[in-house]
Design a protein around this motif. Structure first.
Motif, PDB file in Angstrom:
ATOM      1  N   LEU A 185       1.197   4.674  -7.062  1.00  0.00           N
ATOM      2  CA  LEU A 185       0.226   4.713  -8.155  1.00  0.00           C
ATOM      3  C   LEU A 185      -0.750   5.883  -7.997  1.00  0.00           C
ATOM      4  O   LEU A 185      -1.104   6.255  -6.890  1.00  0.00           O
ATOM      5  N   GLU A 219      -5.795   6.992 -11.479  1.00  0.00           N
ATOM      6  CA  GLU A 219      -6.096   6.706 -12.886  1.00  0.00           C
ATOM      7  C   GLU A 219      -5.227   5.590 -13.480  1.00  0.00           C
ATOM      8  O   GLU A 219      -5.480   5.125 -14.592  1.00  0.00           O
ATOM      9  N   ASP A 220      -4.200   5.151 -12.745  1.00  0.00           N
ATOM     10  CA  ASP A 220      -3.353   4.051 -13.218  1.00  0.00           C
ATOM     11  C   ASP A 220      -4.148   2.745 -13.270  1.00  0.00           C
ATOM     12  O   ASP A 220      -4.988   2.474 -12.411  1.00  0.00           O
ATOM     13  N   LYS A 221      -3.841   1.945 -14.282  1.00  0.00           N
ATOM     14  CA  LYS A 221      -4.533   0.677 -14.485  1.00  0.00           C
ATOM     15  C   LYS A 221      -4.371  -0.254 -13.270  1.00  0.00           C
ATOM     16  O   LYS A 221      -5.303  -0.950 -12.886  1.00  0.00           O
ATOM     17  N   GLU A 222      -3.213  -0.258 -12.653  1.00  0.00           N
ATOM     18  CA  GLU A 222      -2.928  -1.143 -11.530  1.00  0.00           C
ATOM     19  C   GLU A 222      -3.564  -0.673 -10.212  1.00  0.00           C
ATOM     20  O   GLU A 222      -3.628  -1.443  -9.254  1.00  0.00           O
ATOM     21  N   ALA A 252      -6.693   0.003  -9.247  1.00  0.00           N
ATOM     22  CA  ALA A 252      -7.876  -0.758  -8.821  1.00  0.00           C
ATOM     23  C   ALA A 252      -7.494  -2.148  -8.331  1.00  0.00           C
ATOM     24  O   ALA A 252      -8.074  -2.662  -7.362  1.00  0.00           O
ATOM     25  N   ILE A 253      -6.515  -2.763  -8.976  1.00  0.00           N
ATOM     26  CA  ILE A 253      -6.066  -4.092  -8.569  1.00  0.00           C
ATOM     27  C   ILE A 253      -5.443  -4.044  -7.176  1.00  0.00           C
ATOM     28  O   ILE A 253      -5.725  -4.881  -6.319  1.00  0.00           O
TER      29      ILE A 253
END
Length: 137
Positions: free
Chosen positions: A108, A111-114, A116-117
């Motif tokens: 990842l 800047e990928d949404k995943e 931070a998760i």
């Protein structure tokens, strides 16, 4: 001046801790902070990290995951998403979670949404391993 703090540590699922303690150290959003008896009233946020407390000179450790701390009249109320005492942590499971998070983060971009998760999952696994390491000390 009070000699003890009353701590209540609660998740949405259970009361993890309800005891009288000598001092508390918690992972604040902008850094670690300590609480002693007669602390001024306080309301603040917690990040993923290690919460520790002393009772009778003996240290105890808890892995916590995001939440809030309120201090008033020597009563410390801690509300967190999850909390595990050092003796409750499955070390092998924590290591597996660390491996999964590391592998996911390799694939990842920040800047990928995943991202931070998976970063939060990595942080939780690292803290759980750190807290589990305090067992038997």
């Amino acid at each position: 001046m009070a000699e003890k703090l009353k701590i209540d540590l609660v998740t949405p699922y259970r009361r993890v801790l309800s005891e009288e303690v000598d001092e508390i150290t918690a992972p604040g959003l902008v850094g670690e902070f300590g609480i002693l008896p007669s602390h001024t009233p306080l309301l603040t946020t917690l990040r993923i990290g290690e919460l520790s407390y002393r009772k009778g000179g003996e240290p105890f450790f808890v892995a916590v995951n995001w939440g809030f701390v309120e201090v008033e009249n020597d009563q410390v109320t801690i509300l967190v998403e999850t909390a595990e005492r050092s003796d409750e942590i499955d070390l092998e499971r924590a290591r597996q979670a660390l491996g999964r998070a590391e592998e996911a983060l390799k694939k990842l971009a920040p800047e990928d949404k995943e991202f931070a998760i998976m970063k939060a999952a990595l942080d939780r696994a690292l803290v759980r391993i750190q807290v589990a390491g305090h067992r038997g000390r």
